[in-house]
Design an enzyme around this catalytic site. Structure first.
Site, PDB file in Angstrom:
ATOM      1  N   ASP A 140       0.293  -0.835   0.398  1.00 25.17           N
ATOM      2  CA  ASP A 140      -0.138  -0.189  -0.118  1.00 25.17           C
ATOM      3  C   ASP A 140       0.655   1.354   0.015  1.00 25.17           C
ATOM      4  O   ASP A 140       1.955   1.615   0.616  1.00 25.17           O
ATOM      5  CB  ASP A 140      -0.783   0.014   0.897  1.00 25.17           C
ATOM      6  CG  ASP A 140      -1.728   1.401   0.697  1.00 25.17           C
ATOM      7  OD1 ASP A 140      -2.681   1.261   0.428  1.00 25.17           O
ATOM      8  OD2 ASP A 140      -2.046   1.875   2.155  1.00 25.17           O
ATOM      9  N   HIS A 212      -8.272  -0.712  -9.660  1.00 24.79           N
ATOM     10  CA  HIS A 212      -7.922   0.259  -8.942  1.00 24.79           C
ATOM     11  C   HIS A 212      -6.631   1.748  -9.218  1.00 24.79           C
ATOM     12  O   HIS A 212      -6.850   3.158  -9.738  1.00 24.79           O
ATOM     13  CB  HIS A 212      -7.396  -0.430  -7.157  1.00 24.79           C
ATOM     14  CG  HIS A 212      -7.543   1.164  -6.342  1.00 24.79           C
ATOM     15  ND1 HIS A 212      -8.513   1.627  -6.317  1.00 24.79           N
ATOM     16  CD2 HIS A 212      -5.929   0.929  -5.441  1.00 24.79           C
ATOM     17  CE1 HIS A 212      -8.284   2.407  -4.744  1.00 24.79           C
ATOM     18  NE2 HIS A 212      -6.952   1.839  -4.997  1.00 24.79           N
TER      19      HIS A 212
END
Length: 296
Positions: A140, A212
């Protein structure tokens, strides 16, 4: 009422860029009726006094609480009505620590400083998962800018209102890991738009339209819509997910990118990641400079 005067030099609140802290505590508080500004001011002073190198404590203001202390600019509550849950709070507190015990100790002091002045709508303990991965197993925050570009993406520039501070977006997301983990790794990678093991972003030719990365790592009118993300996982084996946390120089960037995720942008493509995770809370905040807080 007296207003806090912005000092001529703005020093950011500490801890925004330091990713060495493995333990995180988040509080979202809301104002009750009949609150007294001076009592709130003292509580904020007590919170500011808690910050240290061991446990940075960062503060953000919702629009109603901000209006109690500064009238130079205002901002609306978080809302993408009909698409994303909005639970706009009034005070946001973020505690970081390298040891779980230090996080607990400082979190108790946060609770003591706030007392009964504000109602708690969220208290969440989060953690760094492996090498800064989401619980899905994907790294992330790899799209964060670096160096001077990170500061430009994070802090509001002159002459815009709030210069020296930052717009903060927080969202609590709940993952359906069972559903996601049933996908083969190659299909998981298509959901994200990058490889799982080494986090290599797909090129344009390979990038699915609903991936995404393809939905949120974009330009707008030639300007990269970058922000500084510090999201961290939370939860246990029963319920778990991501506390999304980002700092940005423009409030409108959040609105633009969330619309792209939810398919309410021009191309109407919805982010496939939404099949496997859902937000249950959402607020945005103004995080003023440390100088502004010290002037309280």
């Amino acid at each position: 009422m007296d207003r806090v005067k912005e000092p001529p030099v703005s020093t950011p609140q500490s801890g925004i860029f330091d990713r060495s802290y493995a333990h995180h505590g988040f509080f979202e508080f809301s104002l009750g009726s009949g609150h007294k500004t001076e009592s709130l001011r003292q509580a904020l002073r007590d919170l500011v006094a808690l910050k240290s190198e061991k446990t940075p404590v960062l503060l953000g203001f919702g629009p109603d609480l901000w209006a109690c202390f500064d009238s130079r600019f205002s901002f609306p509550p978080f809302s993408l009505e009909g698409h994303i849950p909005a639970t706009q709070g009034d005070l946001w507190v973020w505690v970081q620590a390298r040891e779980a015990g230090d996080l607990f100790d400082t979190s108790m002091l946060v609770r003591q400083a706030v007392g009964d002045l504000l109602a708690t709508q969220l208290e969440l303990t989060a953690f760094v998962y492996h090498d800064m991965r989401d619980l899905t197993g994907f790294v992330d925050g790899i799209g964060n800018p670096t160096g001077e570009k990170a500061e430009q993406a994070t802090f509001i520039a002159e002459p815009h209102p709030g210069a020296g501070g930052s717009w903060v977006l927080t969202q609590k997301w709940i993952h359906d890991l069972g559903k996601f983990n049933r996908l083969p790794v190659s299909e998981q990678e298509n959901v994200f738009g990058r490889t799982k093991e080494d986090a290599v972003e797909f090129d344009d030719e390979r990038m699915p339209a609903d991936a995404h990365v393809g939905r949120v790592d974009v330009d707008r009118d030639g300007v990269a819509q970058k922000m500084w993300r510090r999201s961290v996982p939370y939860g246990d084996s029963g319920q778990h997910g991501l506390y999304f946390l980002a700092f940005c120089c423009e409030l409108d960037r959040y609105d633009f990118l969330l619309r792209r995720m939810y398919g309410i942008a021009d191309d109407s493509v919805k982010d496939r990641l939404l099949e496997f995770t859902r937000p249950v809370m959402g607020s945005w905040w103004y995080a003023p400079s440390q100088d502004w807080l010290d002037a309280l």
